[in-house]
Design a protein around this motif. Structure first.
Motif, PDB file in Angstrom:
ATOM      1  N   GLY A 184       0.830  -1.198   0.000  1.00  0.00           N
ATOM      2  CA  GLY A 184       0.000   0.000   0.000  1.00  0.00           C
ATOM      3  C   GLY A 184       0.866   1.250   0.000  1.00  0.00           C
ATOM      4  N   PHE A 244      -0.493  -4.939   1.161  1.00  0.00           N
ATOM      5  CA  PHE A 244      -1.882  -4.852   0.707  1.00  0.00           C
ATOM      6  C   PHE A 244      -2.384  -6.217   0.285  1.00  0.00           C
ATOM      7  CE2 PHE A 244      -4.998  -4.281  -2.673  1.00  0.00           C
ATOM      8  CZ  PHE A 244      -5.924  -3.461  -2.052  1.00  0.00           C
ATOM      9  N   GLY A 271       1.563   3.204  -3.836  1.00  0.00           N
ATOM     10  CA  GLY A 271       2.028   1.894  -3.406  1.00  0.00           C
ATOM     11  C   GLY A 271       3.073   1.332  -4.363  1.00  0.00           C
TER      12      GLY A 271
END
Length: 529
Positions: A89, A95, A145
């Protein structure tokens, strides 16, 4: 303590194995290094291509972490193939974790927060669990990200280690096989050398020169065996010649020495002897001393004639005959005629050949002391005629009293009678299977390369019984024992002829006289076969 030396076979086997091991190790090392480098470079190239494709993609498109999520539709098309992918992220948190999860460092978080799309950082040899990975983190740009891609390298290293082990096993097998093959080859090569070594050691231990040397093959070892066998044969013959020479010399010296001792004992009473007896005694002493001197000189010449110290070279026997004839004319005042025909040049030792021909001429002059006919020297080469008294002449060498027939063969019904032809060693009589006749005479088909040298005189000739022994050492015919000489002159002729690949011969000459001579086949220089 004397160190134990390695045998030639062991040395050869160890050397062969060492060379093979060195070559095998070098080839194995280079092959493995080249293969490993090729595999690693190929793997790195693939990984760099994947990373570069990913950077190009994020630069060309506005992408978010959701686009690379494993739950997003079409993620198989977006994610790079043959890699482990993990999505970070904006703050660098994971993520969408990879399988297995990849570690995230400060450098990876900076890339995730970067505003530049395609910004990247690479890590080599990142350990994840028990495996090693090559990891690259690529920024999505705008602080959105990053995407981490990883390529496992431990599998490749495991494969290379397996290849290394198998290469080592293969090299060990090759070295072991090479050692066994080298041992077998060494035994095969040195087997005949071992036999020759044992034969040489047997000769050294027993001092017997008649040991049979097994000879096989036509290579260098076979040539060595044959040369060693010939050397032993020559040494044995030389030893036998020396023994015979000493025995014969001792026998012949006994008579003049006994006579000298008798006459010397009479010198003690010389004052009691009549003047005529004194003169005879002094004359006898002078004659015996002269004969003893001649005997010793001829013994020295005979011993020198058995030596190969004189180097062989090209010799024109016609020129040798002219020199001998000129010297004999000055010494004796006799007329001596020289005839030469054909190719009379051959390889030989000029000193020995001159001595042999001089002995024949001296014999002819001595036994034809009051003759008026000239002494004739005939030198005939392979392409020459048979001289003034060739086969067509009724009183020539091939007449009824000849030792040869018209084809150059010795005649068993000639002057040799039932004793057979003259043998190759110059002795008379039939020598049996191990002393063959001399079929390759100067006029036979096998003797085309020989040069014939002969001396003719018109002396009293030689009796049939004496023809068998004229070339024996110290032999003197009954009617020649009153003449000066030791009986060694023709023996020297025989030794010279045999050492030059020829043979001596003697025959009665029709109309009175004798024909004596020898053939010369040439002698090779040392070192030639």
């Amino acid at each position: 303590m004397r160190p134990r030396l390695l045998s030639l076979g062991t040395t050869f086997a160890v050397s062969f194995a060492a060379v093979t091991a060195s070559v095998t190790l070098l080839i194995g090392f280079l092959s493995y290094t080249a293969a490993a480098r090729l595999v690693r470079v190929d793997q790195q190239s693939v990984f760099h291509e994947v990373v570069q494709d990913l950077r190009n993609e994020v630069r060309a498109n506005h992408m978010t972490p959701v686009d690379f999520s494993s739950t997003a539709p079409g993620h198989d098309l977006v994610r790079p193939a043959r890699t482990d992918v993990q999505v970070l992220g904006p703050d660098g948190d994971v993520f969408d974790p990879g399988d297995p999860g990849l570690p995230v460092g400060a450098a990876d978080r900076r890339v995730a927060a970067s505003d530049v799309a395609g910004d990247a950082v690479e890590h080599a040899d990142v350990r994840v669990g028990d495996d090693l990975y090559r990891v690259a983190t690529v920024s999505l740009g705008g602080g959105r990200g990053a995407v981490q891609v990883a390529q496992e390298s431990s599998d490749t290293e495991d494969l290379l280690r397996t290849l290394q082990r198998r290469t080592l096993v293969l090299m060990a097998a090759v070295v072991l096989g090479a050692g066994l093959f080298g041992w077998w080859l060494a035994r095969r090569i040195t087997r005949r050398l071992v036999v020759l070594t044992r034969a040489a050691e047997d000769v050294t231990r027993t001092r017997r020169l008649g040991i049979q040397v097994p000879v096989a093959g036509h290579d260098e070892v076979g040539r060595l065996g044959r040369a060693f066998d010939r050397m032993l044969g020559r040494l044995a013959q030389s030893e036998e010649d020396q023994r015979r020479l000493v025995q014969d010399a001792g026998h012949e010296l006994r008579t003049p020495l006994t006579s000298l001792r008798t006459n010397i004992s009479l010198l003690r009473r010389i004052d009691e002897l009549p003047p005529g007896t004194r003169e005879e005694l002094v004359a006898d002493l002078g004659q015996e001393a002269l004969e003893l001197t001649d005997l010793v000189n001829e013994l020295v010449e005979l011993a020198a004639g058995q030596s190969d110290a004189e180097p062989p070279r090209r010799v024109d026997l016609a020129e040798v005959a002219e020199e001998v004839a000129a010297l004999a004319r000055r010494r004796t005042g006799r007329r001596i005629v020289v005839r030469a025909s054909g190719h009379t040049v051959t390889d030989g030792r000029p000193g020995m050949l001159t001595r042999a021909l001089s002995n024949l001429v001296e014999n002819a002059v001595k036994f034809d002391r009051d003759g008026r006919a000239p002494v004739e020297i005939d030198v005939t080469g392979p392409d020459g005629a048979h001289g003034a008294e060739g086969p067509d002449q009724p009183d020539g060498l091939f007449g009824p009293g000849s030792a040869f027939g018209p084809d150059g063969m010795f005649c068993p019904d000639g002057p040799f009678g039932a004793g057979g032809p003259l043998r190759a060693d110059g002795q008379g009589g039939r020598g049996g299977a191990d002393a063959p006749d001399v079929p390759d005479g100067p006029f036979s088909a096998g003797g085309r390369g020989l040069v014939r040298v002969e001396v003719r005189d018109r002396g009293p000739g030689i009796a049939d019984g004496d023809l068998l022994h004229v070339f024996d050492r110290f032999y003197r015919a009954a009617d020649a024992r009153s003449l000066p000489g030791s009986g060694l002159g023709l023996s020297i002729v025989r030794e010279v002829a045999l050492s030059h690949g020829g043979a001596p011969y003697a025959a009665r000459r029709q109309g009175g006289g004798t024909v004596t001579g020898f053939t010369v086949g040439g002698v090779r220089p040392h070192g030639e076969e």
